[in-house]
Design a protein around this motif. Structure first.
Motif, PDB file in Angstrom:
ATOM      1  N   PRO A 236       0.846  -1.196   0.000  1.00 45.62           N
ATOM      2  CA  PRO A 236       0.000   0.000   0.000  1.00 45.62           C
ATOM      3  C   PRO A 236       0.877   1.240   0.000  1.00 45.62           C
ATOM      4  O   PRO A 236       1.910   1.258   0.688  1.00 45.62           O
ATOM      5  N   GLY A 237       0.511   2.232  -0.788  1.00 44.87           N
ATOM      6  CA  GLY A 237       1.320   3.451  -0.862  1.00 44.87           C
ATOM      7  C   GLY A 237       2.256   3.447  -2.057  1.00 44.87           C
ATOM      8  O   GLY A 237       2.636   4.496  -2.559  1.00 44.87           O
ATOM      9  N   GLU A 238       2.638   2.264  -2.531  1.00 38.04           N
ATOM     10  CA  GLU A 238       3.498   2.204  -3.725  1.00 38.04           C
ATOM     11  C   GLU A 238       2.639   2.391  -4.973  1.00 38.04           C
ATOM     12  O   GLU A 238       1.588   1.745  -5.091  1.00 38.04           O
ATOM     13  N   PRO A 239       3.068   3.240  -5.917  1.00 38.24           N
ATOM     14  CA  PRO A 239       2.289   3.436  -7.148  1.00 38.24           C
ATOM     15  C   PRO A 239       2.123   2.111  -7.905  1.00 38.24           C
ATOM     16  O   PRO A 239       3.024   1.272  -7.870  1.00 38.24           O
ATOM     17  N   LYS A 240       0.969   1.971  -8.576  1.00 37.86           N
ATOM     18  CA  LYS A 240       0.698   0.734  -9.309  1.00 37.86           C
ATOM     19  C   LYS A 240       0.277   1.078 -10.744  1.00 37.86           C
ATOM     20  O   LYS A 240      -0.319   2.119 -10.971  1.00 37.86           O
ATOM     21  N   ASP A 241       0.606   0.166 -11.667  1.00 33.22           N
ATOM     22  CA  ASP A 241       0.290   0.437 -13.074  1.00 33.22           C
ATOM     23  C   ASP A 241      -1.105  -0.083 -13.402  1.00 33.22           C
ATOM     24  O   ASP A 241      -1.322  -1.295 -13.462  1.00 33.22           O
ATOM     25  N   PRO A 242      -2.061   0.822 -13.650  1.00 32.39           N
ATOM     26  CA  PRO A 242      -3.427   0.357 -13.935  1.00 32.39           C
ATOM     27  C   PRO A 242      -3.485  -0.464 -15.214  1.00 32.39           C
ATOM     28  O   PRO A 242      -4.250  -1.432 -15.313  1.00 32.39           O
ATOM     29  N   GLU A 243      -2.654  -0.109 -16.203  1.00 33.54           N
ATOM     30  CA  GLU A 243      -2.782  -0.755 -17.529  1.00 33.54           C
ATOM     31  C   GLU A 243      -2.472  -2.247 -17.481  1.00 33.54           C
ATOM     32  O   GLU A 243      -2.952  -3.007 -18.307  1.00 33.54           O
ATOM     33  N   THR A 244      -1.673  -2.683 -16.527  1.00 36.47           N
ATOM     34  CA  THR A 244      -1.339  -4.112 -16.472  1.00 36.47           C
ATOM     35  C   THR A 244      -2.189  -4.836 -15.419  1.00 36.47           C
ATOM     36  O   THR A 244      -1.944  -5.996 -15.119  1.00 36.47           O
ATOM     37  N   SER A 245      -3.154  -4.128 -14.843  1.00 35.97           N
ATOM     38  CA  SER A 245      -3.922  -4.741 -13.758  1.00 35.97           C
ATOM     39  C   SER A 245      -5.281  -5.258 -14.233  1.00 35.97           C
ATOM     40  O   SER A 245      -6.088  -4.518 -14.798  1.00 35.97           O
ATOM     41  N   THR A 246      -5.527  -6.532 -13.985  1.00 33.62           N
ATOM     42  CA  THR A 246      -6.822  -7.129 -14.315  1.00 33.62           C
ATOM     43  C   THR A 246      -7.940  -6.415 -13.546  1.00 33.62           C
ATOM     44  O   THR A 246      -9.045  -6.222 -14.065  1.00 33.62           O
ATOM     45  N   ILE A 247      -7.642  -6.023 -12.317  1.00 40.47           N
ATOM     46  CA  ILE A 247      -8.663  -5.332 -11.498  1.00 40.47           C
ATOM     47  C   ILE A 247      -9.111  -4.063 -12.216  1.00 40.47           C
ATOM     48  O   ILE A 247     -10.306  -3.798 -12.354  1.00 40.47           O
ATOM     49  N   PHE A 248      -8.137  -3.304 -12.718  1.00 40.10           N
ATOM     50  CA  PHE A 248      -8.478  -2.065 -13.407  1.00 40.10           C
ATOM     51  C   PHE A 248      -9.257  -2.344 -14.700  1.00 40.10           C
ATOM     52  O   PHE A 248     -10.262  -1.694 -14.991  1.00 40.10           O
ATOM     53  N   HIS A 249      -8.814  -3.349 -15.457  1.00 35.19           N
ATOM     54  CA  HIS A 249      -9.494  -3.658 -16.728  1.00 35.19           C
ATOM     55  C   HIS A 249     -10.953  -4.047 -16.504  1.00 35.19           C
ATOM     56  O   HIS A 249     -11.840  -3.640 -17.246  1.00 35.19           O
ATOM     57  N   GLY A 270      -1.022   4.803  -5.349  1.00 36.77           N
ATOM     58  CA  GLY A 270      -0.617   3.689  -4.483  1.00 36.77           C
ATOM     59  C   GLY A 270      -1.733   3.038  -3.698  1.00 36.77           C
ATOM     60  O   GLY A 270      -1.537   2.594  -2.554  1.00 36.77           O
ATOM     61  N   ILE A 271      -2.906   2.916  -4.281  1.00 36.93           N
ATOM     62  CA  ILE A 271      -4.018   2.232  -3.598  1.00 36.93           C
ATOM     63  C   ILE A 271      -3.566   0.840  -3.122  1.00 36.93           C
ATOM     64  O   ILE A 271      -2.744   0.184  -3.792  1.00 36.93           O
ATOM     65  N   ALA A 272      -4.071   0.392  -1.970  1.00 33.14           N
ATOM     66  CA  ALA A 272      -3.768  -0.971  -1.502  1.00 33.14           C
ATOM     67  C   ALA A 272      -4.572  -1.937  -2.368  1.00 33.14           C
ATOM     68  O   ALA A 272      -5.706  -1.646  -2.748  1.00 33.14           O
ATOM     69  N   TRP A 273      -3.977  -3.107  -2.667  1.00 35.42           N
ATOM     70  CA  TRP A 273      -4.685  -4.072  -3.530  1.00 35.42           C
ATOM     71  C   TRP A 273      -6.038  -4.458  -2.943  1.00 35.42           C
ATOM     72  O   TRP A 273      -7.015  -4.646  -3.648  1.00 35.42           O
ATOM     73  N   LYS A 274      -6.064  -4.558  -1.617  1.00 35.89           N
ATOM     74  CA  LYS A 274      -7.339  -4.959  -1.003  1.00 35.89           C
ATOM     75  C   LYS A 274      -8.415  -3.902  -1.277  1.00 35.89           C
ATOM     76  O   LYS A 274      -9.570  -4.248  -1.598  1.00 35.89           O
ATOM     77  N   ASP A 275      -8.047  -2.623  -1.166  1.00 34.03           N
ATOM     78  CA  ASP A 275      -9.030  -1.564  -1.448  1.00 34.03           C
ATOM     79  C   ASP A 275      -9.459  -1.606  -2.904  1.00 34.03           C
ATOM     80  O   ASP A 275     -10.630  -1.404  -3.230  1.00 34.03           O
ATOM     81  N   ALA A 276      -8.493  -1.858  -3.777  1.00 40.64           N
ATOM     82  CA  ALA A 276      -8.819  -1.894  -5.206  1.00 40.64           C
ATOM     83  C   ALA A 276      -9.847  -3.002  -5.466  1.00 40.64           C
ATOM     84  O   ALA A 276     -10.819  -2.816  -6.198  1.00 40.64           O
TER      85      ALA A 276
END
Ligand code: ADP
Ligand code: TRP
Length: 336
Positions: A236-249, A270-276
């Motif tokens: 959590p807090g680390e930036p994440k790449d939305p384009e490679t994330s299944t959650i985002f897609h 840097g959203i936490a994966w659980k929040d996403a």
């Protein structure tokens, strides 16, 4: 105005999932609203029988698939919506078409070829092991589905294009033999965006990979599936790449542009994966809430769904009998 027929079959082999929704259900419903086209959509229960031999399950999937389409907006007064097995004319036509189908064409059909290849890979001596004749001649029945209804357009996913081309080839062999345009030559319609929706494991969402998010599965199942989506180890807090994330897609499929932009920004922040995952779950649940309610009412009333399919079959048979009269006359039989 002469309407062109648009027709597609839906195999009742499992619960429809988000990939089906975006890749097949939504585009087909949108097409049924076009006044220049007359839509024929059917539950392909005879095609399902090549693999699904559990009577209760076949019956349940047939009703659930029909209910799913109606709950998502298929309007039975605009679409001739029926069950394949309620149209017996299909079998007359299948046999006739089989007599115009070179055997080699079936050898090259991809579902059969894939089985042969699988047998070779596992060192099975009989390349046809596990292949029933229904699977082998699957494209002939599909050609009958299409040609019986004088179809111009067949909306399908990429894997079915070959079958539509086979139907077109068979129609041409027949028309050429009798020097008459008895059959309309059908064409596949592929979603231009051609989007492949990822499943919870990141591969193509598909019933065969057990990685689907069913549209109207129980809601705890929805949560469990979402929890299964693999993520990297970024904290959590680390930036994440939305384009490679299944959650985002998956989120993007059911969100407004504003909601998508906001979710995108949260990834970069840097959203936490659980929040996403929680946000994906709520968005999906909200997006599907109203159709889910309609779905629940529909599956409680199977007689109503049966009524819709019966009415569709009557309409489909009118056209089917018209085609069969022409075919019978053409090949030199009597009218019945
Ligand atoms: P499955 O792979 O789950 O067995 P089907 O082959 O029954 O799905 O799919 C029916 C239609 O739904 C396909 O022809 C295609 O148009 C669409 N479809 C299925 N999976 C996806 C996906 N992951 N992304 C986009 N469209 C899909
Ligand atoms: N074979 C198609 C599938 O697996 C289903 C189907 C059966 C179909 N008959 C059809 C699709 C006729 C389009 C037209 O998805």
């Amino acid at each position: 105005m002469l309407q062109q027929v648009v027709l597609t079959g839906i195999k009742p082999t499992g619960l429809p999932h988000l990939g089906n929704l975006v890749g097949a259900i939504q585009p087909a419903i949108a097409m049924s609203l076009d006044n220049q086209k007359r839509a024929f959509y059917f539950i392909a229960d005879y095609h399902a029988l090549t693999t699904l031999k559990d009577a209760q399950l076949l019956k349940a999937y047939t009703l659930q698939v029909a209910a799913t389409w109606i709950a998502l907006g298929l309007n039975p007064s605009r679409v001739v919506f029926y069950r394949q097995s309620d149209v017996p004319e299909l079998f007359e036509l299948s046999w006739i078409l089989a007599c115009f189908t070179p055997k080699g064409l079936m050898n090259r059909a991809h579902a059969y070829k894939a089985s042969v290849q699988r047998n070779a890979e596992i060192g099975e001596g009989d390349v046809d092991a596990g292949v029933n004749v229904g699977l082998y001649t699957y494209p002939v029945l599909m050609a009958a589905d299409i040609l019986l209804m004088q179809t111009h357009w067949v909306p399908v996913g990429g894997d079915q294009v070959q079958h539509v081309e086979i139907a077109r080839d068979i129609a041409q062999y027949f028309n050429r033999q009798y020097q008459r345009a008895v059959f309309v030559l059908p064409e596949a319609l592929i979603d231009k965006q051609g989007r492949v929706i990822p499943g919870v494991d990141g591969r193509k969402m598909s019933k065969s990979y057990n990685n689907t998010i069913p549209i109207f599965g129980p809601s705890d199942a929805l949560r469990k599936r979402i929890v299964r989506i693999p993520t990297d180890s970024s904290a959590p807090g680390e930036p994440k790449d939305p384009e490679t994330s299944t959650i985002f897609h998956l989120f993007r499929l059911v969100a407004t542009p504003e909601q998508t932009a906001d979710f995108h920004a949260q990834f970069l922040a840097g959203i936490a994966w659980k929040d996403a995952k929680d946000q994906l779950f709520s968005r999906l649940a909200q997006h599907l809430a109203a159709p889910r309610e309609r779905y629940r009412d529909l599956v409680k009333d199977p007689a109503m769904i049966e009524g819709i399919l019966d009415h569709g079959a009557e309409q489909a048979r009118d056209l089917a009998q018209d085609t069969m009269r022409r075919v019978r006359l053409t090949i030199g039989q009597n009218l019945r």
